[in-house]
Design a protein around this motif. Structure first.
Motif, PDB file in Angstrom:
ATOM      1  N   GLU A   1       2.868   0.953 -11.197  1.00 13.07           N
ATOM      2  CA  GLU A   1       3.233   1.583  -9.923  1.00 13.07           C
ATOM      3  C   GLU A   1       3.260   0.517  -8.829  1.00 13.07           C
ATOM      4  OE1 GLU A   1       0.748   4.888  -8.831  1.00 13.07           O
ATOM      5  OE2 GLU A   1       1.195   4.635  -6.722  1.00 13.07           O
ATOM      6  N   ALA A   2       4.361   0.465  -8.066  1.00 16.24           N
ATOM      7  CA  ALA A   2       4.482  -0.506  -6.987  1.00 16.24           C
ATOM      8  C   ALA A   2       3.508  -0.155  -5.879  1.00 16.24           C
ATOM      9  CB  ALA A   2       5.908  -0.497  -6.458  1.00 16.24           C
ATOM     10  N   ASP A   3       2.844  -1.180  -5.362  1.00 19.38           N
ATOM     11  CA  ASP A   3       1.822  -0.898  -4.358  1.00 19.38           C
ATOM     12  C   ASP A   3       1.504  -2.167  -3.578  1.00 19.38           C
ATOM     13  OD1 ASP A   3      -1.016   1.369  -4.699  1.00 19.38           O
ATOM     14  OD2 ASP A   3      -0.024   0.539  -2.923  1.00 19.38           O
ATOM     15  N   ILE A   4       0.607  -2.023  -2.589  1.00 16.84           N
ATOM     16  CA  ILE A   4       0.142  -3.146  -1.803  1.00 16.84           C
ATOM     17  C   ILE A   4      -1.380  -3.127  -1.798  1.00 16.84           C
ATOM     18  CG2 ILE A   4       0.528  -1.849   0.329  1.00 16.84           C
ATOM     19  CD1 ILE A   4       1.158  -4.635   1.639  1.00 16.84           C
ATOM     20  N   TYR A   5      -1.992  -4.261  -2.089  1.00 18.94           N
ATOM     21  CA  TYR A   5      -3.430  -4.340  -2.320  1.00 18.94           C
ATOM     22  C   TYR A   5      -4.070  -5.297  -1.328  1.00 18.94           C
ATOM     23  CZ  TYR A   5      -1.764  -2.595  -6.825  1.00 18.94           C
ATOM     24  OH  TYR A   5      -1.139  -1.863  -7.806  1.00 18.94           O
ATOM     25  N   GLN A   6      -5.291  -4.944  -0.919  1.00 23.90           N
ATOM     26  CA  GLN A   6      -6.051  -5.836  -0.059  1.00 23.90           C
ATOM     27  C   GLN A   6      -7.484  -5.954  -0.583  1.00 23.90           C
ATOM     28  OE1 GLN A   6      -4.346  -4.030   4.032  1.00 23.90           O
ATOM     29  NE2 GLN A   6      -5.667  -5.813   4.320  1.00 23.90           N
ATOM     30  N   THR A   7      -7.987  -7.176  -0.591  1.00 25.84           N
ATOM     31  CA  THR A   7      -9.386  -7.396  -0.953  1.00 25.84           C
ATOM     32  C   THR A   7      -9.989  -8.448  -0.040  1.00 25.84           C
ATOM     33  OG1 THR A   7      -8.738  -9.067  -2.591  1.00 25.84           O
ATOM     34  CG2 THR A   7      -9.077  -6.807  -3.392  1.00 25.84           C
ATOM     35  N   PRO A   8     -11.290  -8.346   0.279  1.00 28.74           N
ATOM     36  CA  PRO A   8     -12.132  -7.197  -0.039  1.00 28.74           C
ATOM     37  C   PRO A   8     -11.817  -6.022   0.880  1.00 28.74           C
ATOM     38  CG  PRO A   8     -13.333  -8.723   1.349  1.00 28.74           C
ATOM     39  CD  PRO A   8     -11.995  -9.367   1.083  1.00 28.74           C
ATOM     40  N   ARG A   9     -12.319  -4.847   0.584  1.00 33.31           N
ATOM     41  CA  ARG A   9     -12.143  -3.702   1.479  1.00 33.31           C
ATOM     42  C   ARG A   9     -13.104  -3.785   2.657  1.00 33.31           C
ATOM     43  NH1 ARG A   9     -10.219   1.034   0.266  1.00 33.31           N
ATOM     44  NH2 ARG A   9     -10.266   1.133   2.537  1.00 33.31           N
ATOM     45  N   TYR A  10     -14.290  -4.285   2.401  1.00 29.28           N
ATOM     46  CA  TYR A  10     -15.296  -4.443   3.443  1.00 29.28           C
ATOM     47  C   TYR A  10     -15.936  -5.826   3.295  1.00 29.28           C
ATOM     48  CZ  TYR A  10     -14.818   0.616   3.367  1.00 29.28           C
ATOM     49  OH  TYR A  10     -14.303   1.883   3.387  1.00 29.28           O
ATOM     50  N   LEU A  11     -16.201  -6.466   4.444  1.00 28.45           N
ATOM     51  CA  LEU A  11     -16.821  -7.790   4.422  1.00 28.45           C
ATOM     52  C   LEU A  11     -17.721  -7.940   5.634  1.00 28.45           C
ATOM     53  CD1 LEU A  11     -17.022 -10.603   3.143  1.00 28.45           C
ATOM     54  CD2 LEU A  11     -15.039 -11.276   4.511  1.00 28.45           C
ATOM     55  N   VAL A  12     -18.986  -8.271   5.372  1.00 33.94           N
ATOM     56  CA  VAL A  12     -19.934  -8.589   6.427  1.00 33.94           C
ATOM     57  C   VAL A  12     -20.334 -10.044   6.233  1.00 33.94           C
ATOM     58  CG1 VAL A  12     -22.141  -8.052   7.507  1.00 33.94           C
ATOM     59  CG2 VAL A  12     -20.781  -6.208   6.486  1.00 33.94           C
ATOM     60  N   ILE A  13     -20.130 -10.858   7.264  1.00 33.55           N
ATOM     61  CA  ILE A  13     -20.322 -12.292   7.106  1.00 33.55           C
ATOM     62  C   ILE A  13     -20.914 -12.869   8.388  1.00 33.55           C
ATOM     63  CG2 ILE A  13     -18.074 -13.052   7.945  1.00 33.55           C
ATOM     64  CD1 ILE A  13     -18.012 -14.819   5.351  1.00 33.55           C
ATOM     65  N   GLN A  25       1.428  -7.621  -2.934  1.00 31.65           N
ATOM     66  CA  GLN A  25       2.274  -6.452  -3.105  1.00 31.65           C
ATOM     67  C   GLN A  25       3.138  -6.618  -4.355  1.00 31.65           C
ATOM     68  OE1 GLN A  25       5.854  -6.577  -2.494  1.00 31.65           O
ATOM     69  NE2 GLN A  25       6.027  -8.552  -1.431  1.00 31.65           N
ATOM     70  N   THR A  26       3.376  -5.475  -5.000  1.00 28.87           N
ATOM     71  CA  THR A  26       4.156  -5.474  -6.238  1.00 28.87           C
ATOM     72  C   THR A  26       5.479  -4.750  -6.040  1.00 28.87           C
ATOM     73  OG1 THR A  26       2.993  -3.472  -6.976  1.00 28.87           O
ATOM     74  CG2 THR A  26       2.086  -5.600  -7.673  1.00 28.87           C
ATOM     75  N   MET A  27       5.955  -4.672  -4.805  1.00 25.80           N
ATOM     76  CA  MET A  27       7.181  -3.947  -4.495  1.00 25.80           C
ATOM     77  C   MET A  27       8.390  -4.853  -4.403  1.00 25.80           C
ATOM     78  SD  MET A  27       5.661  -1.097  -1.840  1.00 25.80           S
ATOM     79  CE  MET A  27       4.585  -2.203  -0.949  1.00 25.80           C
ATOM     80  N   GLY A  28       8.184  -6.153  -4.570  1.00 24.10           N
ATOM     81  CA  GLY A  28       9.308  -7.072  -4.490  1.00 24.10           C
ATOM     82  C   GLY A  28       9.837  -7.276  -3.083  1.00 24.10           C
ATOM     83  N   HIS A  29       9.006  -6.966  -2.084  1.00 25.83           N
ATOM     84  CA  HIS A  29       9.437  -7.089  -0.691  1.00 25.83           C
ATOM     85  C   HIS A  29       9.411  -8.535  -0.220  1.00 25.83           C
ATOM     86  CE1 HIS A  29       8.301  -2.655   0.360  1.00 25.83           C
ATOM     87  NE2 HIS A  29       9.421  -2.759  -0.327  1.00 25.83           N
ATOM     88  N   THR A  71       5.972 -14.971  -3.200  1.00 25.90           N
ATOM     89  CA  THR A  71       6.556 -13.796  -2.550  1.00 25.90           C
ATOM     90  C   THR A  71       5.568 -12.653  -2.444  1.00 25.90           C
ATOM     91  OG1 THR A  71       8.763 -14.346  -3.359  1.00 25.90           O
ATOM     92  CG2 THR A  71       8.401 -12.074  -2.687  1.00 25.90           C
ATOM     93  N   GLU A  72       4.758 -12.452  -3.486  1.00 23.98           N
ATOM     94  CA  GLU A  72       3.914 -11.269  -3.539  1.00 23.98           C
ATOM     95  C   GLU A  72       2.565 -11.443  -2.846  1.00 23.98           C
ATOM     96  OE1 GLU A  72       4.955 -13.126  -5.980  1.00 23.98           O
ATOM     97  OE2 GLU A  72       3.357 -13.594  -7.414  1.00 23.98           O
ATOM     98  N   HIS A  73       2.264 -12.637  -2.346  1.00 24.19           N
ATOM     99  CA  HIS A  73       0.926 -12.942  -1.880  1.00 24.19           C
ATOM    100  C   HIS A  73       0.953 -13.473  -0.444  1.00 24.19           C
ATOM    101  CE1 HIS A  73      -3.088 -15.217  -2.662  1.00 24.19           C
ATOM    102  NE2 HIS A  73      -3.319 -13.964  -2.394  1.00 24.19           N
ATOM    103  N   PHE A  74       0.099 -12.922   0.439  1.00 23.66           N
ATOM    104  CA  PHE A  74       0.124 -13.294   1.866  1.00 23.66           C
ATOM    105  C   PHE A  74      -1.310 -13.300   2.396  1.00 23.66           C
ATOM    106  CE2 PHE A  74       1.985 -14.310   5.700  1.00 23.66           C
ATOM    107  CZ  PHE A  74       2.037 -13.325   6.664  1.00 23.66           C
ATOM    108  N   PRO A  75      -2.092 -14.307   2.076  1.00 25.27           N
ATOM    109  CA  PRO A  75      -3.494 -14.343   2.504  1.00 25.27           C
ATOM    110  C   PRO A  75      -3.661 -14.753   3.962  1.00 25.27           C
ATOM    111  CG  PRO A  75      -2.979 -16.295   1.218  1.00 25.27           C
ATOM    112  CD  PRO A  75      -1.755 -15.430   1.180  1.00 25.27           C
TER     113      PRO A  75
END
Lengths: 114, 113
Positions: A1-13, A25-29, A71-75
């Protein structure tokens, strides 16, 4: 399933630490974006990219930096975190057609800097 | 200055009580107006895109309309699961600048059973 992912969801630093927020993202955008959202406030664009090796700053000034090697990665990176960086960071991507400007968002990373 | 203003800021309705949310915008060169739903702690979920005045889009209990100055999100017979913050955003011709979205602050909608 095409989607967009972010990690971590929560970060305390702690102050002064270097952090990287991941977005994929796996949508080819081609286009990807980073927004910042404080509680009860609007989303503000801080970075965007139109493709590999393309990065630009957005409307809201930010001390963060971004890269687009694949293309799929934008840190997003903060070299030295400060309490003022505490916020929710949202990654988005949009399609390749000229008439489609819809942006699809990931779940976000809630960052707290102590 | 380009602006997106949403009203009301918060709205509490009884289940089944229909209402409308407003989004007024002052931008030059509107390329598209977007409605999103955002649940607490999550990213915005895309609902609709409207491109020109007079256009309407529907999805389940939601209907979005667009005029030259504003958009409405009509909610018909809402259910508790429709409770969320509804965000309006615009994309405009910016002559080479970012094509990011400009967002309003949202309307926090609560549907009581």
């Amino acid at each position: 399933e095409a989607d967009i992912y972010q990690t971590p969801r929560y970060l305390v630093i702690g102050t002064g630490k270097k952090i990287t927020l991941e977005c994929s993202q796996t949508m080819g955008h081609d286009k990807m974006y980073w927004y910042q959202q404080d509680p009860g406030m609007e989303l503000h664009l801080i970075h965007y990219s139109y493709g590999v090796n393309s990065t630009e700053k957005g409307d809201l000034s930010s001390e963060s930096t971004v890269s687009r090697i694949r293309t799929e990665h934008f840190p997003l990176t903060l070299e030295s975190a400060r309490p003022s960086h505490t916020s929710q960071y949202l990654c988005a991507s949009s399609g390749r057609t000229e008439v489609s400007y819809e942006q699809y968002f990931g779940p976000g990373t809630r960052l707290t800097v102590t | 200055e380009d602006q997106v203003t949403q009203s009301p800021e918060a709205l509490r309705l009884q289940e089944g009580e229909s209402s409308s949310l407003n989004c007024s915008y002052t931008v030059s060169g509107l390329r598209g107006l977007f409605w999103y739903r955002q649940d607490p702690g999550k990213g915005p979920e895309f609902l609709f895109t409207l491109y020109s005045a007079g256009e309407e889009k529907e999805k389940e209990r939601l209907k979005a309309t667009l005029t030259k100055k504003e958009s409405f999100l009509h909610i018909t017979a809402p259910k508790p699961e429709d409770s969320a913050t509804y965000l309006c955003a615009v994309n405009m011709y910016s002559g080479g600048g970012a094509d990011g979205l400009t967002f309003g602050k949202g309307t926090h909608l609560i549907i009581q059973p």
